[in-house]
Design a protein around this motif. Structure first.
Motif, PDB file in Angstrom:
ATOM      1  N   GLU A  26      -5.759  -6.666   2.628  1.00 28.84           N
ATOM      2  CA  GLU A  26      -4.487  -6.670   3.349  1.00 28.84           C
ATOM      3  C   GLU A  26      -3.340  -6.269   2.423  1.00 28.84           C
ATOM      4  OE1 GLU A  26      -5.827 -10.085   6.589  1.00 28.84           O
ATOM      5  OE2 GLU A  26      -5.035 -10.679   4.629  1.00 28.84           O
ATOM      6  N   LYS A  27      -3.397  -6.732   1.178  1.00 27.03           N
ATOM      7  CA  LYS A  27      -2.383  -6.316   0.195  1.00 27.03           C
ATOM      8  C   LYS A  27      -2.459  -4.815  -0.041  1.00 27.03           C
ATOM      9  CE  LYS A  27      -2.175 -10.692  -2.308  1.00 27.03           C
ATOM     10  NZ  LYS A  27      -2.519 -11.393  -3.562  1.00 27.03           N
ATOM     11  N   ALA A  28      -3.665  -4.288  -0.156  1.00 28.14           N
ATOM     12  CA  ALA A  28      -3.844  -2.848  -0.380  1.00 28.14           C
ATOM     13  C   ALA A  28      -3.298  -2.048   0.801  1.00 28.14           C
ATOM     14  CB  ALA A  28      -5.321  -2.523  -0.620  1.00 28.14           C
ATOM     15  N   ALA A  29      -3.530  -2.540   2.022  1.00 28.92           N
ATOM     16  CA  ALA A  29      -3.028  -1.846   3.212  1.00 28.92           C
ATOM     17  C   ALA A  29      -1.505  -1.850   3.243  1.00 28.92           C
ATOM     18  CB  ALA A  29      -3.587  -2.497   4.473  1.00 28.92           C
ATOM     19  N   LEU A  30      -0.899  -2.985   2.890  1.00 29.36           N
ATOM     20  CA  LEU A  30       0.563  -3.074   2.853  1.00 29.36           C
ATOM     21  C   LEU A  30       1.125  -2.130   1.796  1.00 29.36           C
ATOM     22  CD1 LEU A  30       3.268  -4.295   3.671  1.00 29.36           C
ATOM     23  CD2 LEU A  30       2.788  -6.205   2.111  1.00 29.36           C
ATOM     24  N   LYS A  31       0.540  -2.148   0.621  1.00 27.50           N
ATOM     25  CA  LYS A  31       0.997  -1.268  -0.460  1.00 27.50           C
ATOM     26  C   LYS A  31       0.898   0.196  -0.034  1.00 27.50           C
ATOM     27  CE  LYS A  31      -0.069  -0.040  -5.261  1.00 27.50           C
ATOM     28  NZ  LYS A  31      -0.920  -0.375  -6.421  1.00 27.50           N
ATOM     29  N   ARG A  32      -0.217   0.564   0.563  1.00 27.40           N
ATOM     30  CA  ARG A  32      -0.428   1.941   1.023  1.00 27.40           C
ATOM     31  C   ARG A  32       0.632   2.329   2.051  1.00 27.40           C
ATOM     32  NH1 ARG A  32      -5.425   1.197   1.664  1.00 27.40           N
ATOM     33  NH2 ARG A  32      -5.376   0.574   3.837  1.00 27.40           N
ATOM     34  N   CYS A  33       0.921   1.420   2.994  1.00 28.14           N
ATOM     35  CA  CYS A  33       1.927   1.682   4.033  1.00 28.14           C
ATOM     36  C   CYS A  33       3.306   1.903   3.415  1.00 28.14           C
ATOM     37  CB  CYS A  33       1.953   0.520   5.023  1.00 28.14           C
ATOM     38  SG  CYS A  33       3.160   0.695   6.352  1.00 28.14           S
ATOM     39  N   LEU A  34       3.690   1.051   2.467  1.00 26.18           N
ATOM     40  CA  LEU A  34       5.011   1.165   1.842  1.00 26.18           C
ATOM     41  C   LEU A  34       5.128   2.450   1.024  1.00 26.18           C
ATOM     42  CD1 LEU A  34       5.580  -2.535   0.706  1.00 26.18           C
ATOM     43  CD2 LEU A  34       6.531  -1.372   2.720  1.00 26.18           C
ATOM     44  N   TRP A  72      -1.008 -10.061  10.553  1.00 25.79           N
ATOM     45  CA  TRP A  72       0.153 -10.474   9.776  1.00 25.79           C
ATOM     46  C   TRP A  72       1.363  -9.660  10.194  1.00 25.79           C
ATOM     47  CZ3 TRP A  72      -0.096 -14.326   6.104  1.00 25.79           C
ATOM     48  CH2 TRP A  72      -1.379 -14.727   5.704  1.00 25.79           C
ATOM     49  N   ILE A  73       2.503 -10.312  10.214  1.00 24.59           N
ATOM     50  CA  ILE A  73       3.783  -9.609  10.251  1.00 24.59           C
ATOM     51  C   ILE A  73       4.344  -9.770   8.846  1.00 24.59           C
ATOM     52  CG2 ILE A  73       6.149  -9.568  11.115  1.00 24.59           C
ATOM     53  CD1 ILE A  73       5.122 -10.614  13.761  1.00 24.59           C
ATOM     54  N   VAL A  74       4.654  -8.658   8.215  1.00 28.36           N
ATOM     55  CA  VAL A  74       5.279  -8.702   6.891  1.00 28.36           C
ATOM     56  C   VAL A  74       6.707  -8.213   7.061  1.00 28.36           C
ATOM     57  CG1 VAL A  74       5.190  -7.970   4.495  1.00 28.36           C
ATOM     58  CG2 VAL A  74       3.053  -8.256   5.782  1.00 28.36           C
ATOM     59  N   TRP A  75       7.642  -9.111   6.834  1.00 21.62           N
ATOM     60  CA  TRP A  75       9.062  -8.762   6.922  1.00 21.62           C
ATOM     61  C   TRP A  75       9.432  -8.037   5.635  1.00 21.62           C
ATOM     62  CZ3 TRP A  75      10.271  -9.179  11.670  1.00 21.62           C
ATOM     63  CH2 TRP A  75       9.772 -10.213  12.454  1.00 21.62           C
ATOM     64  N   ILE A  76      10.020  -6.866   5.783  1.00 21.04           N
ATOM     65  CA  ILE A  76      10.421  -6.042   4.652  1.00 21.04           C
ATOM     66  C   ILE A  76      11.932  -5.856   4.701  1.00 21.04           C
ATOM     67  CG2 ILE A  76      10.230  -3.782   3.540  1.00 21.04           C
ATOM     68  CD1 ILE A  76       7.603  -5.283   3.438  1.00 21.04           C
ATOM     69  N   ALA A  77      12.604  -6.244   3.641  1.00 14.56           N
ATOM     70  CA  ALA A  77      14.046  -6.005   3.521  1.00 14.56           C
ATOM     71  C   ALA A  77      14.241  -4.869   2.519  1.00 14.56           C
ATOM     72  CB  ALA A  77      14.767  -7.260   3.046  1.00 14.56           C
ATOM     73  N   VAL A  78      15.106  -3.949   2.862  1.00 19.98           N
ATOM     74  CA  VAL A  78      15.421  -2.847   1.959  1.00 19.98           C
ATOM     75  C   VAL A  78      16.859  -3.001   1.481  1.00 19.98           C
ATOM     76  CG1 VAL A  78      13.746  -1.247   2.947  1.00 19.98           C
ATOM     77  CG2 VAL A  78      16.055  -1.298   3.850  1.00 19.98           C
ATOM     78  N   ASP A  79      17.108  -2.495   0.290  1.00 23.31           N
ATOM     79  CA  ASP A  79      18.447  -2.585  -0.273  1.00 23.31           C
ATOM     80  C   ASP A  79      18.674  -1.346  -1.127  1.00 23.31           C
ATOM     81  OD1 ASP A  79      20.958  -3.571  -0.820  1.00 23.31           O
ATOM     82  OD2 ASP A  79      20.251  -5.447  -1.701  1.00 23.31           O
ATOM     83  N   ASP A 105       1.758 -14.952   0.091  1.00 22.67           N
ATOM     84  CA  ASP A 105       0.631 -15.885   0.029  1.00 22.67           C
ATOM     85  C   ASP A 105      -0.268 -15.716   1.252  1.00 22.67           C
ATOM     86  OD1 ASP A 105       2.057 -16.836  -2.162  1.00 22.67           O
ATOM     87  OD2 ASP A 105       2.934 -18.501  -1.053  1.00 22.67           O
ATOM     88  N   GLY A 106      -1.555 -15.792   1.028  1.00 25.93           N
ATOM     89  CA  GLY A 106      -2.514 -15.744   2.125  1.00 25.93           C
ATOM     90  C   GLY A 106      -3.084 -14.372   2.408  1.00 25.93           C
ATOM     91  N   LEU A 107      -2.412 -13.315   1.977  1.00 25.86           N
ATOM     92  CA  LEU A 107      -2.939 -11.973   2.206  1.00 25.86           C
ATOM     93  C   LEU A 107      -4.183 -11.756   1.346  1.00 25.86           C
ATOM     94  CD1 LEU A 107       0.250  -9.689   2.192  1.00 25.86           C
ATOM     95  CD2 LEU A 107      -1.047 -10.455   4.171  1.00 25.86           C
TER      96      LEU A 107
END
Length: 165
Positions: free
Chosen positions: A137-145, A77-84, A131-133
């Motif tokens: 995969e959600k846990a890995a993304l959360k951990r990374c962020l 997966w590529i998860v696009w992350i926008a920061v503000d 959707d689809g994660l």
């Protein structure tokens, strides 16, 4: 970004630099980064090369729009992350996931380029589309962020936190 002479990946943070030249004002990628999720969620890391389809998993891969062309591909997966930025500080404002199949050995892959472009746009518009994660995969993304910047995670929306568990 370099730390101690070693190049490390980092999320782009809203910049005060103004882009001049062709396309100026049409799209601003200063606040968009990419997280790659690989190996069934065991690995999640920032890879800015994805902005130009040159992430670690994409390099050397010939992509097709036909899934059947990649029967032995692993899901990435590529998860696009926008920061503000807001009063509470910097936060993860948008997050959208795009699926790919990659067969490194055969140097073949599958992705829908239009989906990747649209999802990047959604992230820049502060949408959360994950959707689809899988749960892993959600846990890995959360951990990374969180590992990248816990303060930005803490300041992020409840919607993002709920979708990532």
């Amino acid at each position: 970004m370099e730390v101690g002479g070693k190049k490390i990946n980092a999320l782009n943070v809203v910049s005060n630099k103004e882009h001049k030249g062709f396309g100026a004002g049409s799209i601003d990628l200063n606040n968009v980064s990419a997280v790659i999720i690989d190996k069934d969620g065991e690995e999640a890391y920032i890879d800015l090369g994805a902005l130009h389809a040159k992430s670690k998993v994409e390099k050397g891969i010939k992509f097709s729009a036909n899934k059947e062309d990649v029967p032995n591909g692993r899901r990435c997966w590529i998860v696009w992350i926008a920061v503000d930025k807001r009063e509470e500080g910097m936060y993860y404002a948008g997050a959208t996931a795009c699926e790919m199949l990659v067969d490194t050995e055969a140097r073949r892959g599958w992705k829908i380029l239009a989906d990747h472009v649209n999802k990047m746009d959604y992230a820049m518009k502060r949408r959360i589309v994950l959707d689809g994660l899988s749960d892993g995969e959600k846990a890995a993304l959360k951990r990374c962020l969180i590992e990248y910047n816990e303060g930005m995670w803490d300041a992020s929306t409840d919607e993002l936190k709920e979708k990532l568990g």
